[in-house]
Design a protein around this motif. Structure first.
Motif, PDB file in Angstrom:
ATOM      1  N   TYR A   1     -90.950 -93.060  51.595  1.00 21.59           N
ATOM      2  CA  TYR A   1     -89.933 -93.980  51.091  1.00 21.59           C
ATOM      3  C   TYR A   1     -90.609 -95.214  50.511  1.00 21.59           C
ATOM      4  CZ  TYR A   1     -86.948 -91.168  54.128  1.00 21.59           C
ATOM      5  OH  TYR A   1     -86.299 -90.125  54.732  1.00 21.59           O
ATOM      6  N   VAL A   2     -90.056 -95.714  49.394  1.00 19.98           N
ATOM      7  CA  VAL A   2     -90.509 -96.964  48.791  1.00 19.98           C
ATOM      8  C   VAL A   2     -89.267 -97.840  48.649  1.00 19.98           C
ATOM      9  CG1 VAL A   2     -91.563 -98.070  46.790  1.00 19.98           C
ATOM     10  CG2 VAL A   2     -92.380 -95.818  47.548  1.00 19.98           C
ATOM     11  N   ILE A   3     -89.331 -99.037  49.260  1.00 22.73           N
ATOM     12  CA  ILE A   3     -88.173 -99.927  49.284  1.00 22.73           C
ATOM     13  C   ILE A   3     -88.566-101.279  48.704  1.00 22.73           C
ATOM     14  CG2 ILE A   3     -86.509-101.108  50.778  1.00 22.73           C
ATOM     15  CD1 ILE A   3     -87.040 -98.813  52.818  1.00 22.73           C
ATOM     16  N   LYS A   4     -87.763-101.764  47.774  1.00 25.32           N
ATOM     17  CA  LYS A   4     -87.978-103.113  47.250  1.00 25.32           C
ATOM     18  C   LYS A   4     -87.439-104.095  48.286  1.00 25.32           C
ATOM     19  CE  LYS A   4     -87.175-106.114  43.311  1.00 25.32           C
ATOM     20  NZ  LYS A   4     -86.446-106.274  42.051  1.00 25.32           N
ATOM     21  N   ASN A   5     -88.320-104.916  48.825  1.00 26.29           N
ATOM     22  CA  ASN A   5     -87.933-105.856  49.870  1.00 26.29           C
ATOM     23  C   ASN A   5     -87.606-107.213  49.268  1.00 26.29           C
ATOM     24  OD1 ASN A   5     -87.429-107.059  52.311  1.00 26.29           O
ATOM     25  ND2 ASN A   5     -89.569-107.419  52.784  1.00 26.29           N
ATOM     26  N   ASP A   6     -86.407-107.294  48.653  1.00 30.65           N
ATOM     27  CA  ASP A   6     -85.984-108.558  48.051  1.00 30.65           C
ATOM     28  C   ASP A   6     -84.788-109.163  48.776  1.00 30.65           C
ATOM     29  OD1 ASP A   6     -84.170-106.657  47.255  1.00 30.65           O
ATOM     30  OD2 ASP A   6     -84.216-107.180  45.135  1.00 30.65           O
ATOM     31  N   ASN A   7     -84.287-108.444  49.789  1.00 31.36           N
ATOM     32  CA  ASN A   7     -83.169-108.933  50.591  1.00 31.36           C
ATOM     33  C   ASN A   7     -83.376-108.405  52.002  1.00 31.36           C
ATOM     34  OD1 ASN A   7     -80.530-108.513  52.002  1.00 31.36           O
ATOM     35  ND2 ASN A   7     -79.753-109.586  50.196  1.00 31.36           N
ATOM     36  N   LEU A   8     -83.713-109.289  52.927  1.00 37.37           N
ATOM     37  CA  LEU A   8     -84.096-108.864  54.274  1.00 37.37           C
ATOM     38  C   LEU A   8     -83.023-108.026  54.946  1.00 37.37           C
ATOM     39  CD1 LEU A   8     -86.103-108.878  56.621  1.00 37.37           C
ATOM     40  CD2 LEU A   8     -85.068-111.048  57.362  1.00 37.37           C
ATOM     41  N   GLU A   9     -81.783-108.466  54.928  1.00 38.89           N
ATOM     42  CA  GLU A   9     -80.725-107.734  55.630  1.00 38.89           C
ATOM     43  C   GLU A   9     -80.529-106.338  55.036  1.00 38.89           C
ATOM     44  OE1 GLU A   9     -78.649-106.872  58.661  1.00 38.89           O
ATOM     45  OE2 GLU A   9     -79.592-108.831  58.533  1.00 38.89           O
ATOM     46  N   LYS A  10     -80.548-106.245  53.716  1.00 37.69           N
ATOM     47  CA  LYS A  10     -80.395-104.948  53.051  1.00 37.69           C
ATOM     48  C   LYS A  10     -81.576-104.036  53.395  1.00 37.69           C
ATOM     49  CE  LYS A  10     -81.075-103.865  48.516  1.00 37.69           C
ATOM     50  NZ  LYS A  10     -81.008-104.131  47.100  1.00 37.69           N
ATOM     51  N   THR A  11     -82.787-104.583  53.366  1.00 36.72           N
ATOM     52  CA  THR A  11     -83.984-103.805  53.692  1.00 36.72           C
ATOM     53  C   THR A  11     -83.923-103.304  55.128  1.00 36.72           C
ATOM     54  OG1 THR A  11     -85.289-105.034  52.074  1.00 36.72           O
ATOM     55  CG2 THR A  11     -86.511-103.861  53.792  1.00 36.72           C
TER      56      THR A  11
ATOM     57  N   ILE B   1     -83.915 -99.378  56.305  1.00 37.55           N
ATOM     58  CA  ILE B   1     -84.957 -98.845  57.188  1.00 37.55           C
ATOM     59  C   ILE B   1     -84.359 -98.315  58.489  1.00 37.55           C
ATOM     60  CG2 ILE B   1     -86.984 -99.482  58.575  1.00 37.55           C
ATOM     61  CD1 ILE B   1     -87.838-101.240  56.178  1.00 37.55           C
ATOM     62  N   GLN B   2     -83.371 -99.006  59.030  1.00 32.36           N
ATOM     63  CA  GLN B   2     -82.723 -98.513  60.247  1.00 32.36           C
ATOM     64  C   GLN B   2     -82.066 -97.158  59.983  1.00 32.36           C
ATOM     65  OE1 GLN B   2     -80.208-101.339  62.250  1.00 32.36           O
ATOM     66  NE2 GLN B   2     -79.415 -99.810  63.667  1.00 32.36           N
ATOM     67  N   THR B   3     -81.417 -97.002  58.847  1.00 34.76           N
ATOM     68  CA  THR B   3     -80.791 -95.725  58.479  1.00 34.76           C
ATOM     69  C   THR B   3     -81.849 -94.628  58.335  1.00 34.76           C
ATOM     70  OG1 THR B   3     -78.957 -96.860  57.401  1.00 34.76           O
ATOM     71  CG2 THR B   3     -79.341 -94.557  56.765  1.00 34.76           C
ATOM     72  N   ILE B   4     -82.957 -94.950  57.687  1.00 35.29           N
ATOM     73  CA  ILE B   4     -84.046 -93.977  57.525  1.00 35.29           C
ATOM     74  C   ILE B   4     -84.549 -93.525  58.896  1.00 35.29           C
ATOM     75  CG2 ILE B   4     -86.486 -93.724  56.841  1.00 35.29           C
ATOM     76  CD1 ILE B   4     -85.782 -95.556  54.404  1.00 35.29           C
ATOM     77  N   ILE B   5     -84.803 -94.469  59.780  1.00 34.83           N
ATOM     78  CA  ILE B   5     -85.324 -94.126  61.105  1.00 34.83           C
ATOM     79  C   ILE B   5     -84.325 -93.259  61.863  1.00 34.83           C
ATOM     80  CG2 ILE B   5     -85.962 -95.071  63.374  1.00 34.83           C
ATOM     81  CD1 ILE B   5     -87.165 -97.490  61.826  1.00 34.83           C
ATOM     82  N   GLU B   6     -83.049 -93.632  61.838  1.00 34.23           N
ATOM     83  CA  GLU B   6     -82.027 -92.846  62.547  1.00 34.23           C
ATOM     84  C   GLU B   6     -81.949 -91.421  62.013  1.00 34.23           C
ATOM     85  OE1 GLU B   6     -78.674 -95.407  61.898  1.00 34.23           O
ATOM     86  OE2 GLU B   6     -79.122 -96.635  63.681  1.00 34.23           O
TER      87      GLU B   6
ATOM     88  N   THR C   1     -92.150-109.019  59.957  1.00 33.73           N
ATOM     89  CA  THR C   1     -90.777-109.501  60.136  1.00 33.73           C
ATOM     90  C   THR C   1     -89.822-108.331  60.318  1.00 33.73           C
ATOM     91  OG1 THR C   1     -91.238-111.464  58.806  1.00 33.73           O
ATOM     92  CG2 THR C   1     -88.919-110.823  59.019  1.00 33.73           C
ATOM     93  N   ILE C   2     -89.980-107.312  59.487  1.00 33.32           N
ATOM     94  CA  ILE C   2     -89.095-106.150  59.556  1.00 33.32           C
ATOM     95  C   ILE C   2     -89.329-105.363  60.842  1.00 33.32           C
ATOM     96  CG2 ILE C   2     -88.655-103.891  58.484  1.00 33.32           C
ATOM     97  CD1 ILE C   2     -88.920-105.447  55.771  1.00 33.32           C
ATOM     98  N   ALA C   3     -90.573-105.155  61.209  1.00 28.82           N
ATOM     99  CA  ALA C   3     -90.865-104.418  62.448  1.00 28.82           C
ATOM    100  C   ALA C   3     -90.232-105.118  63.646  1.00 28.82           C
ATOM    101  CB  ALA C   3     -92.374-104.273  62.636  1.00 28.82           C
ATOM    102  N   LYS C   4     -90.384-106.424  63.740  1.00 23.95           N
ATOM    103  CA  LYS C   4     -89.797-107.179  64.862  1.00 23.95           C
ATOM    104  C   LYS C   4     -88.278-107.046  64.883  1.00 23.95           C
ATOM    105  CE  LYS C   4     -93.423-110.680  65.255  1.00 23.95           C
ATOM    106  NZ  LYS C   4     -93.805-112.065  64.921  1.00 23.95           N
ATOM    107  N   ALA C   5     -87.654-107.147  63.722  1.00 32.28           N
ATOM    108  CA  ALA C   5     -86.193-107.060  63.653  1.00 32.28           C
ATOM    109  C   ALA C   5     -85.699-105.659  64.016  1.00 32.28           C
ATOM    110  CB  ALA C   5     -85.706-107.455  62.258  1.00 32.28           C
ATOM    111  N   ILE C   6     -86.395-104.627  63.565  1.00 33.05           N
ATOM    112  CA  ILE C   6     -86.003-103.252  63.895  1.00 33.05           C
ATOM    113  C   ILE C   6     -86.114-103.017  65.402  1.00 33.05           C
ATOM    114  CG2 ILE C   6     -86.700-100.815  63.656  1.00 33.05           C
ATOM    115  CD1 ILE C   6     -85.109-101.802  61.234  1.00 33.05           C
ATOM    116  N   ILE C   7     -87.163-103.528  66.013  1.00 28.74           N
ATOM    117  CA  ILE C   7     -87.339-103.384  67.466  1.00 28.74           C
ATOM    118  C   ILE C   7     -86.183-104.058  68.206  1.00 28.74           C
ATOM    119  CG2 ILE C   7     -88.783-104.129  69.421  1.00 28.74           C
ATOM    120  CD1 ILE C   7     -91.213-103.612  67.469  1.00 28.74           C
TER     121      ILE C   7
END
Length: 190
Positions: free
Chosen positions: A162-172, A176-181, A15-21
């Protein structure tokens, strides 16, 4: 640059990979090869590259994979050819993969390619609920197979950047977008 998303089955990697793309124009994916049967929502060549168990074993014998493993009674692996083509494209590649595959890819690529590793954490109780409510309706046996792997996957979080608690999709997604940038900027300035 290769961004690896890992975590137990049901942690939200796909889900996250698709949204980031969708959010970042310079990000593409690389589907793994698998011997599992396609599910109703799978798109061959996008979700996975589907092959038979025999074809997968031929790929192993021919050295066509950077890494592979068996999960939930099926093979999963990363094609050397596909990954090398995507790296040559100059795009940021996002790949969801298990902890064993992460270790293998980092070891094999760290000298030639910037690899950023992200582990998505989900509490075990929440994970069980996610697995029970998946669109592809996992059987109780499939759910248990995934839950049995939870402690092993969690024991490997020390190998991740990086280790991220994925309990809120938008926040996650935002994290992740910030990390990638930021990682991409560091990579480009070297």
């Amino acid at each position: 640059m290769l961004v690896i998303l890992a975590g137990v089955a049901g942690a939200g990697k796909d889900t996250i990979a698709k949204a980031i793309i969708q959010r970042m124009e310079n990000v593409i994916s690389i589907p793994s090869f698998t011997s599992r049967a396609p599910r109703a929502d799978d798109v061959p060549g996008v979700s996975y590259n589907f092959v038979t168990k025999e074809q997968f074993e031929q790929m192993i014998a021919a050295g066509e994979l950077y890494e592979y493993d068996v999960h939930h009674e099926n093979y999963y692996g990363t094609s050397r050819k596909l990954l090398n083509e995507r790296i040559q494209s100059g795009k940021i590649i996002i790949k969801d993969i298990d902890v064993n595959g992460t270790e293998a890819l980092v070891d094999l690529l760290k000298e030639d390619t910037k690899v950023v590793t992200i582990f998505l954490r989900v509490p075990k109780e929440e994970l069980e609920e996610r697995l029970k409510n998946r669109i592809d309706h996992l059987s109780p046996k499939e759910i248990q197979l995934r839950l049995n792997r939870f402690d092993y996957e969690e024991s490997k979080i020390g190998i991740y950047d990086y280790v991220i608690k994925n309990d809120n999709l938008e926040k996650t997604l935002s994290i992740i977008q910030t990390i990638i940038e930021k990682e991409y900027e560091l990579y480009k300035t070297k």
